[in-house]
Design an enzyme around this catalytic site. Structure first.
Site, short mmCIF file in Angstrom:
data_model
loop_
_atom_site.label_atom_id
_atom_site.label_comp_id
_atom_site.label_asym_id
_atom_site.label_seq_id
_atom_site.Cartn_x
_atom_site.Cartn_y
_atom_site.Cartn_z
N GLU A 237 -5.85 2.24 6.26
CA GLU A 237 -5.52 2.21 4.83
C GLU A 237 -6.17 3.41 4.15
OE1 GLU A 237 -6.53 -0.76 1.13
OE2 GLU A 237 -5.55 -1.63 2.90
N ARG B 59 0.82 -1.22 0.00
CA ARG B 59 0.00 0.00 0.00
C ARG B 59 0.85 1.27 0.00
NH1 ARG B 59 -2.18 -3.62 -1.45
NH2 ARG B 59 -4.10 -4.59 -0.75
N SER C 225 -11.34 -1.56 2.23
CA SER C 225 -10.72 -1.96 3.49
C SER C 225 -10.30 -0.72 4.27
CB SER C 225 -9.51 -2.85 3.23
OG SER C 225 -9.89 -4.05 2.60
#
Length: 290
Positions: free
Chosen positions: A282, A162, A212
């Protein structure tokens, strides 16, 4: 003029959470010349713009953004195929990119077919799903940096979980080139259908969310930690921890950004207390939440 200018635009219209305050100035640009012109305007006014994609991984404060915000619009969404290589503009939807790969018998992009973001956003955060990530297929990234058109090889992008180098720089992603593998179209479609079916079965796609909410902690799964902490269905205002997938916080009843933020903080606090793990978001938090 290669851009549209909007004042006091609600960010709830530009984020998949369907929440957030207003942005004072928004520019929707349709060409590199238009982008450069808007950047010159921002520089002249000593303002630092934020580049926004599909808004699928952000939470904007109810206090809004002082601005300006730049969105890459039509003109940055072109996709072209040359053998095993696909070029895609930053504003192209990742699902369309994956579909183009399938239509041309190219395998490797199946994981991207259900990710609800743009190419630019996917590169920014090295988006991934079902064992695949952007770093696996990206050959190079085109960008605008210091007013100049530049290109970066994949190994220069510092891709990790990420993360990409874009998060530490002021470059603006314009597009990417990927290299895929020739494959059987029937098998490619079957894999895409399987991924999307699993996504529909396990994720609360019927509610606004940002996907998410938390990063996967090393050695754990965020959703299981949250579920094991007894937080399934936990609510703050109109925000709720999804009972279908505890890794998702959803806007189930006209939640404000503050509702969502306060639920994020509550989940982090309870999981840390009960599981000894600090969950990192996230989702990008933008603006003042305090």
């Amino acid at each position: 003029m290669d851009y549209i200018y909007l004042e006091n635009e609600s960010m709830s219209r530009h984020s998949t959470f369907k929440a957030g305050g207003n942005v004072a100035e928004m520019y929707i640009v349709s060409s590199i010349d238009g982008l450069k012109e808007v950047l010159d305007i921002c520089k002249l006014n000593n303002k630092n713009p934020m580049i926004l994609g599909n808004g699928s991984n952000i939470l904007v404060s109810d206090k809004g953004i002082e601005g300006p915000v730049i969105i890459l619009g039509e003109g940055f969404d072109e996709i072209s195929v040359d053998g095993e290589f696909i070029k895609a503009g930053a504003a192209a939807m990742l699902s369309r990119f994956a579909r183009t790969a399938y239509e041309n018998g190219l395998s490797g992009a199946e994981f991207a077919s259900g990710i609800p973001g743009t190419v630019g956003g996917a590169i920014y955060m090295n988006a991934g799903a079902y064992g695949g990530e952007m770093k696996d297929i990206v050959v190079s990234v085109d960008a605008l940096k210091d007013g100049k058109l530049v290109s970066f090889d994949s190994d220069e992008m510092d891709f990790s979980y990420r993360h990409s180098i874009v998060q530490e720089t002021d470059m603006i992603i314009l597009g990417m080139t990927t290299k895929l593998i020739p494959g059987d179209k029937t098998e490619i479609l079957a894999k895409m259908d399987d991924f999307n079916s699993r996504r529909r079965d396990k994720q609360p796609l019927e509610y606004p969310s940002a996907g998410s909410t938390f990063k996967r902690p090393e050695g754990y799964f965020a959703g299981k930690l949250i579920m094991d902490s007894g937080l399934a269905g936990e609510k703050v205002g109109g925000a709720m921890v999804s009972e279908k997938h505890c890794g998702f916080i959803i806007n189930y009843d006209n939640a404000t950004a503050t509702d969502i933020y306060n639920l994020i903080k509550k989940v982090q606090s309870v999981v840390l207390e009960k599981q000894g793990v600090m969950l990192e978001t996230e989702v990008r938090l933008i603006g003042d939440f305090e």
